[in-house]
Design an enzyme around this catalytic site. Structure first.
Site, PDB file in Angstrom:
ATOM      1  N   LYS A 239       0.868  -1.198   0.000  1.00  0.00           N
ATOM      2  CA  LYS A 239       0.000   0.000   0.000  1.00  0.00           C
ATOM      3  C   LYS A 239       0.895   1.235   0.000  1.00  0.00           C
ATOM      4  O   LYS A 239       1.714   1.408   0.915  1.00  0.00           O
ATOM      5  CB  LYS A 239      -0.832   0.021   1.283  1.00  0.00           C
ATOM      6  CG  LYS A 239      -2.256  -0.411   1.107  1.00  0.00           C
ATOM      7  CD  LYS A 239      -2.958  -0.410   2.451  1.00  0.00           C
ATOM      8  CE  LYS A 239      -3.863   0.763   2.642  1.00  0.00           C
ATOM      9  NZ  LYS A 239      -4.501   0.769   3.972  1.00  0.00           N
TER      10      LYS A 239
HETATM   11  C1  E4P Z   1      -7.740   1.525   4.406  1.00  0.00           C
HETATM   12  O1  E4P Z   1      -7.015   0.894   3.803  1.00  0.00           O
HETATM   13  C2  E4P Z   1      -7.474   2.747   5.186  1.00  0.00           C
HETATM   14  O2  E4P Z   1      -6.228   2.692   5.760  1.00  0.00           O
HETATM   15  C3  E4P Z   1      -8.514   2.895   6.216  1.00  0.00           C
HETATM   16  O3  E4P Z   1      -9.740   2.406   5.760  1.00  0.00           O
HETATM   17  C4  E4P Z   1      -8.670   4.282   6.768  1.00  0.00           C
HETATM   18  O4  E4P Z   1      -9.826   4.282   7.551  1.00  0.00           O
HETATM   19  P1  E4P Z   1     -10.164   5.369   8.644  1.00  0.00           P
HETATM   20  O5  E4P Z   1     -10.479   6.636   7.916  1.00  0.00           O
HETATM   21  O6  E4P Z   1     -11.353   4.805   9.341  1.00  0.00           O
HETATM   22  O7  E4P Z   1      -8.977   5.491   9.526  1.00  0.00           O
END
Ligand code: E4P
Length: 225
Positions: free
Chosen positions: A86
């Site tokens: 990622k």
């Molecule tokens: C996903 O890959 C993201 O890191 C994550 O969904 C972020 O979510 P949040 O906005 O609830 O922290």
């Protein structure tokens, strides 16, 4: 349509991976540190729970393309299986995506707030783009609108890149992302569980059991009467 769990909590992963049709796990640095344990051991344990076929997304911390590529190669080698690195959609992140495409390391482009960020990531070779639906909504944007725009752009230009919508705070956001044609969603354990829950379902099941047991007796089922 894929459903992923956005967590690094081993107990939650064991439970939901066993119970629901979960296609993989997404993590980010904030999610990892919540578990207060050794990073690589944790990720390896997640891999052993979900097996090698399911997707596992792990985020890099580097700020230059070189640092990001080094992390990606390290993680890909250590974690193995259906692994996605990622990478946030910064300038250096996009440069790293291009290099990793050449090296056949799969990338999910993350921290996406606008459809055009998703377009650049797709051009750079990302397999998934990850728009942050709730974080966009929180700044008076339209999170599901961004999902819809990216689905539309990828279809129009024949990109293979898929949308993995993330950052959900309620099930209605997920329903609307699905209706907008998202290819995948990822959400925390409590939100995934809420996708299924409904008191009328519980009430209906109780009624069926009551009617059946009135006739056939307590504990009787279709295979033991
Ligand atoms: C996903 O890959 C993201 O890191 C994550 O969904 C972020 O979510 P949040 O906005 O609830 O922290």
């Amino acid at each position: 349509m894929l459903i992923l769990l956005d967590t690094a909590n081993l107990e939650g992963i064991r439970k939901l991976n066993d119970m629901y049709p979960i296609d993989g796990i997404t993590t980010n640095p904030s999610i990892i540190v919540k578990e207060k344990t050794n990073f690589i051991d944790l990720i390896k344990e997640i891999r052993s729970i979900i097996g090698t076929d399911k997707m596992l997304h792990v985020q890099t911390l580097g700020t230059t393309a070189l640092e990001i590529v080094e992390e990606a190669e390290y993680l890909n080698e250590k974690i193995g299986g259906n692994f996605y690195v990622k990478i946030p959609v910064t300038d250096e992140g996009i440069k790293a995506m291009k290099i990793l495409k050449e090296k056949s390391i799969k990338v999910s482009a993350t921290s996406i707030i606008t459809a055009l960020q998703g377009l650049i990531a797709a051009k750079a070779g990302a397999e998934y783009v990850i728009p942050y639906v709730n974080r966009i909504d929180n700044i008076s944007g339209d999170g599901v609108g961004v999902v819809s725009e990216m689905v539309c752009i990828f279809e129009a230009y024949g990109f293979k890149t898929k949308v993995l919508a993330a950052s959900f705070k309620n099930v209605d956001q997920i329903k609307r992302a699905c209706l907008a044609g998202t290819h995948a969603i990822t959400a925390a354990q409590d939100i995934i569980t809420q996708l299924l829950q409904h008191p009328l379902t519980d009430w209906s099941v109780e009624q069926f059991t009551k009617d059946w047991e009135n006739m056939y007796g307590k504990g009787k089922r279709t295979n033991n009467i």
